[in-house]
Design a protein around this motif. Structure first.
Motif, mmCIF file in Angstrom:
data_model
loop_
_atom_site.group_PDB
_atom_site.id
_atom_site.type_symbol
_atom_site.label_atom_id
_atom_site.label_comp_id
_atom_site.label_asym_id
_atom_site.label_seq_id
_atom_site.Cartn_x
_atom_site.Cartn_y
_atom_site.Cartn_z
ATOM 1 N N THR A 1 0.829 -1.204 0.000
ATOM 2 C CA THR A 1 0.000 0.000 0.000
ATOM 3 C C THR A 1 0.866 1.257 0.000
ATOM 4 N N ASP A 2 1.929 1.231 0.758
ATOM 5 C CA ASP A 2 2.852 2.365 0.841
ATOM 6 C C ASP A 2 3.433 2.694 -0.529
ATOM 7 N N ILE A 3 3.944 1.680 -1.240
ATOM 8 C CA ILE A 3 4.570 1.940 -2.542
ATOM 9 C C ILE A 3 3.541 2.412 -3.559
ATOM 10 N N THR A 4 2.310 1.882 -3.468
ATOM 11 C CA THR A 4 1.264 2.289 -4.416
ATOM 12 C C THR A 4 0.908 3.760 -4.227
ATOM 13 N N MET A 5 0.737 4.175 -2.983
ATOM 14 C CA MET A 5 0.427 5.577 -2.721
ATOM 15 C C MET A 5 1.578 6.480 -3.159
ATOM 16 N N ALA A 6 2.815 6.029 -2.931
ATOM 17 C CA ALA A 6 3.975 6.827 -3.350
ATOM 18 C C ALA A 6 4.010 6.990 -4.870
ATOM 19 N N LEU A 7 3.657 5.946 -5.605
ATOM 20 C CA LEU A 7 3.650 6.041 -7.073
ATOM 21 C C LEU A 7 2.589 7.018 -7.558
ATOM 22 N N HIS A 8 1.429 6.994 -6.937
ATOM 23 C CA HIS A 8 0.393 7.969 -7.300
ATOM 24 C C HIS A 8 0.912 9.388 -7.099
ATOM 25 N N ARG A 9 1.534 9.630 -5.956
ATOM 26 C CA ARG A 9 1.999 10.973 -5.642
ATOM 27 C C ARG A 9 3.141 11.406 -6.564
ATOM 28 N N ALA A 10 3.831 10.422 -7.151
ATOM 29 C CA ALA A 10 4.903 10.741 -8.094
ATOM 30 C C ALA A 10 4.371 10.974 -9.506
ATOM 31 N N GLY A 11 3.048 10.826 -9.688
ATOM 32 C CA GLY A 11 2.455 11.115 -10.985
ATOM 33 C C GLY A 11 2.240 9.917 -11.884
ATOM 34 N N TRP A 12 2.496 8.708 -11.401
ATOM 35 C CA TRP A 12 2.310 7.508 -12.215
ATOM 36 C C TRP A 12 0.874 7.002 -12.102
ATOM 37 N N ARG A 13 0.406 6.373 -13.176
ATOM 38 C CA ARG A 13 -0.896 5.707 -13.150
ATOM 39 C C ARG A 13 -0.721 4.294 -12.604
ATOM 40 N N VAL A 14 -1.683 3.852 -11.831
ATOM 41 C CA VAL A 14 -1.715 2.482 -11.311
ATOM 42 C C VAL A 14 -3.037 1.870 -11.763
ATOM 43 N N VAL A 15 -2.976 0.741 -12.466
ATOM 44 C CA VAL A 15 -4.175 0.170 -13.079
ATOM 45 C C VAL A 15 -4.354 -1.272 -12.622
#
Length: 781
Positions: free
Chosen positions: A559-573
């Motif tokens: 969950t931590d890495i997923t939230m960090a990726l969102h905040r970095a501007g990446w899409r998560v699908v």
């Protein structure tokens, strides 16, 4: 809260998402810990005790409320009239005030031109103040025979009665027909009624009126023994000589006519200030008082009319404080349950809103990705690296690795042995499968193992899975296709429960299909996916490098890495066809241990990324949409959801039973509809939904308590005790364990302290066999 969820409070490996089951750094596995002799009896930990106390207190508040609102121990039977041969003639022919104290039966009448107004069944928050206002307006006194239930709920009104010169009397606590009750129950009714009056007004009364009583000549062989017993307890029984019958709402004129005595005689007049609509009583009283005062009548309380000492005695000392404590508890119970009722309504609205949102958005997601010709971009055919962190996965690891080698997409497999003590790495090496490498390291936890695997990965696309999980042949290929869109930084796969044949496995299967995967479709459509499951997820190396790799700040590294990726501007699908089969916990204790860490880790991740609420631009979408939804639906609403079940149980036991059951069946029908739709989207058989009602009754309660315990752990600063979950290896690779693989020996790869840890490093370092032999595989401090 911040102090409880900061980095230093949770830096230990987690058994977070299926497959990562390893002890925390500095702690031996439980199986290797020597047994202690003469160990003192274990005490219930604070984190277990507090949820128990909270739930017990909540149930106690509900029971107190039901007791005070006459929903518990209420008896609405009314005995028909009986013979009167055992009632003394002087009582039947006497006045309305009956005194049997001291074993002698006497009765008194009210003097002429004296009227004693009596009001039964109150106090009522609507009508009693209006009655008091009219009495005050016309300078009249009265007697209020109050019930303990109403007095406990509205003590201020009783206090006002006494302050304005009125008398109060007992009318029992729950208003039962005392001729049906035992002497023990009568004592209880009297003492509880007296306790409420003492707590409300600080006085004790000697006046009593039996429920359902009327005139003295209506005393019969069943009510007279009760009257005698009441006298032996020190009370004077007061009936009436004029009944306004205002409860029938006959009209203002008729109420006045019935309440007016003839020939200037004195009377005790019966009226009601509670029990229904009393607007006719108030209107009649406003005319009745001045009219009879003009005819020479005085309106006094009972002892004023009889010229006797006051029936009210001040109470001091322990009895007074006991009464005040009772009033406080009742007020608290009413306030808490009313607040909980509001919360329950909000939770019910949230649950229905969430179901509607899931159905709408998950359907839109399915239509989008399943329409003919849909593609994320150019097909992804390049090889990928699959990382398998493993700690003591000897029973599962062969199935896991063989499932990868049976896949349709070119992969290299990097098994990172995190200090296993059961020969996990040896099993993988003995398979001699091409494209499979083993990296050994002292036990450091899952995030460290994944970062080590990233350092050894040869390719730019990295798939992460758990050591107890198996992939279908098409899983990797389906999982990496979204990377055809250069904006995609990570992909969540479709994790499924492989051991679903047991009841607890079937419940988790429903939870995975309905809760996790339906949620992921919804969050994908909203572009704010909160979690890449540890069992099946894929990442771009560049995205991982940008956010600093896997973090051990929380117990929910996924969950931590997923939230960090969102905040970095990446899409998560979400890739629905990238199916992975994992082994779910098979006992309540193991399930508790796993979900406790999931809940607590999710709370940590939310707290860590709380500043996402302030992020701006495209990368701020997760903070504006995702973080509030995750906090609301995964932390707040589930914490309050037990209220639905608690009020359900309360309603079934204390009523209204039929409406309560219908409401619960309605909620269950909504859940069943969502579950059936989720199973249809996942192309699952509907037979497992047979256990859905039982899941809602039992399994869901366990999840509630787990979440409550997680909250308490966070607020009290508790640390999680690690437990290794036992695996059975029942989940096999598609097609059985005999997957493809050549006999060529593989080079043994060993982690050394000098090995580079920087993200992006792809070189592998070969360690000597001597280093392997000398490594301590126990969890490191």
């Amino acid at each position: 809260m911040a102090a409880r969820l900061r980095r230093g409070d949770a830096r230990r490996p987690a058994d977070h998402r299926p497959g990562d089951r390893r002890p925390a750094a500095g702690r031996r596995p439980a199986a290797r810990r020597p047994a202690a002799r003469n160990r003192p009896a274990a005490r219930l930990p604070l984190r277990h005790l507090l949820p128990t106390l909270v739930l017990a207190a909540l149930m106690a508040m509900l029971m107190l409320r039901g007791y005070v609102h006459s929903e518990i121990l209420a008896d609405h039977r009314i005995r028909p009239e009986a013979a009167t041969d055992k009632v003394p003639e002087k009582i039947l022919d006497g006045g309305p005030v009956i005194d049997t104290r001291g074993g002698q039966a006497t009765s008194l009448r009210v003097p002429d031109h004296r009227l004693v107004l009596t009001f039964d069944d109150g106090p009522d928050p609507t009508w009693t103040p209006k009655v008091l206002d009219v009495l005050k307006k016309h300078h009249a006194h009265a007697v209020f025979f109050v019930t303990g239930t109403m007095t406990s709920r509205y003590p201020d009104l009783v206090r006002r009665m006494v302050a304005e010169g009125h008398e109060v009397g007992l009318h029992t606590f729950n208003h039962p027909d005392l001729s049906y009750q035992s002497y023990k129950r009568i004592d209880w009714e009297l003492s509880q009624n007296q306790l409420a009056i003492t707590g409300a007004a600080g006085v004790r009364t000697s006046l009593f009126r039996p429920p359902y009583s009327s005139f003295a000549d209506a005393m019969d062989n069943r009510s007279w023994p009760v009257t005698e017993y009441i006298g032996s307890r020190g009370y004077i029984t007061v009936v009436n000589t004029a009944d306004s019958e205002d409860w029938q709402k006959p009209g203002v004129d008729e109420i006045i006519r019935r309440a007016t005595p003839k020939g200037g005689k004195g009377a005790i007049v019966l009226m009601h200030d509670s029990g229904g609509d009393r607007h006719q009583t108030v209107q009649a009283l406003d005319r009745y008082l001045p009219e009879l005062q003009a005819r020479g009548y005085r309106f006094d309380n009972l002892t004023e009319a009889l010229g006797a000492p006051s029936a009210l005695t001040p109470v001091t000392g322990p009895d007074l404080w006991k009464g005040k404590a009772w009033i406080f508890l009742v007020q608290a119970a009413d306030g808490i349950t009313d607040g909980l009722g509001v919360c329950m309504a909000l939770v019910g609205g949230l649950v229905i809103a969430r179901f509607a949102l899931m159905l709408l958005l998950s359907g839109a997601h399915a239509r989008r990705v399943r329409r003919p010709g849909f593609r994320w971009g150019e097909p992804v055919t390049e090889p990928v690296s699959v990382l398998v962190p493993a700690y003591n996965e000897a029973k599962c690891i062969e199935n896991t690795v063989r499932s990868l080698m049976a896949g349709e997409h070119p992969v290299e497999v990097v098994v990172v042995d995190d200090g296993s003590a059961d020969g996990t790495a040896d099993i993988v090496e003995a398979l001699n499968l091409p494209g499979v490498r083993v990296v050994r390291q002292p036990n450091a936890g899952k995030p460290a193992a994944l970062n080590r695997g990233i350092a050894h990965a040869s390719h730019d696309l990295i798939v992460m899975m758990d050591g107890d999980t198996v992939f279908e042949p098409s899983t990797v290929r389906e999982l990496v296709q979204p990377f055809g869109d250069p904006r995609v930084g990570a992909v969540a796969g479709n994790a499924k429960v492989g051991n679903r044949n047991s009841l607890i496995g079937a419940w988790q299967h429903i939870e995975y299909v309905m809760g996790f995967n339906l949620d992921r479709r919804m969050y994908d459509t909203l572009r704010c996916m909160p979690t890449i499951p540890g069992a099946v997820g894929a990442f771009r190396r560049s995205a991982l490098k940008q956010v600093g790799g896997m973090s051990d700040d929380t117990l929910a590294e996924d969950t931590d890495i997923t939230m960090a990726l969102h905040r970095a501007g990446w899409r998560v699908v979400y890739a629905e066809d990238a199916r992975a089969w994992t082994e779910a916990p098979e006992s309540v204790q193991q399930l508790w241990s796993q979900r406790y860490r999931w809940s607590y880790g999710t709370m940590q991740a939310i707290w860590k990324h709380r500043r996402a609420l302030l992020d701006r631009g495209p990368s701020g979408r997760f903070g504006r949409v995702g973080l509030p939804l995750v906090s609301l639906f995964m932390v707040v609403a589930p914490l309050l959801a037990p209220l639905i079940d608690i009020f359900l149980l309360y309603g079934v036991v204390f009523g209204p039973t039929q409406k309560t059951i219908l409401a619960w069946l309605g909620v269950l029908a909504i859940q069943a509809t969502c579950a059936a739709y989720a199973f249809r989207l996942d192309r699952e058989r509907m037979t497992h939904l047979i256990s859905l009602p039982l899941q809602q009754i039992l399994y869901r309660q366990l999840m509630y308590v787990v979440l409550l315990q997680s909250w308490i752990t966070a607020l009290t600063g508790g640390r999680l005790r690690w437990q290794k979950l036992r695996r059975t290896g029942v989940v096999e690779a598609p097609g059985g364990p005999g997957g493809p693989g050549g006999p060529a020996p593989r080079e043994r790869v060993r982690v050394t302290p000098e090995m580079p840890e920087a993200l992006g490093t792809s070189e592998a370092t070969t360690a000597t066999s001597e280093a392997t032999e000398t490594t301590d595989r126990r969890p490191v401090a």
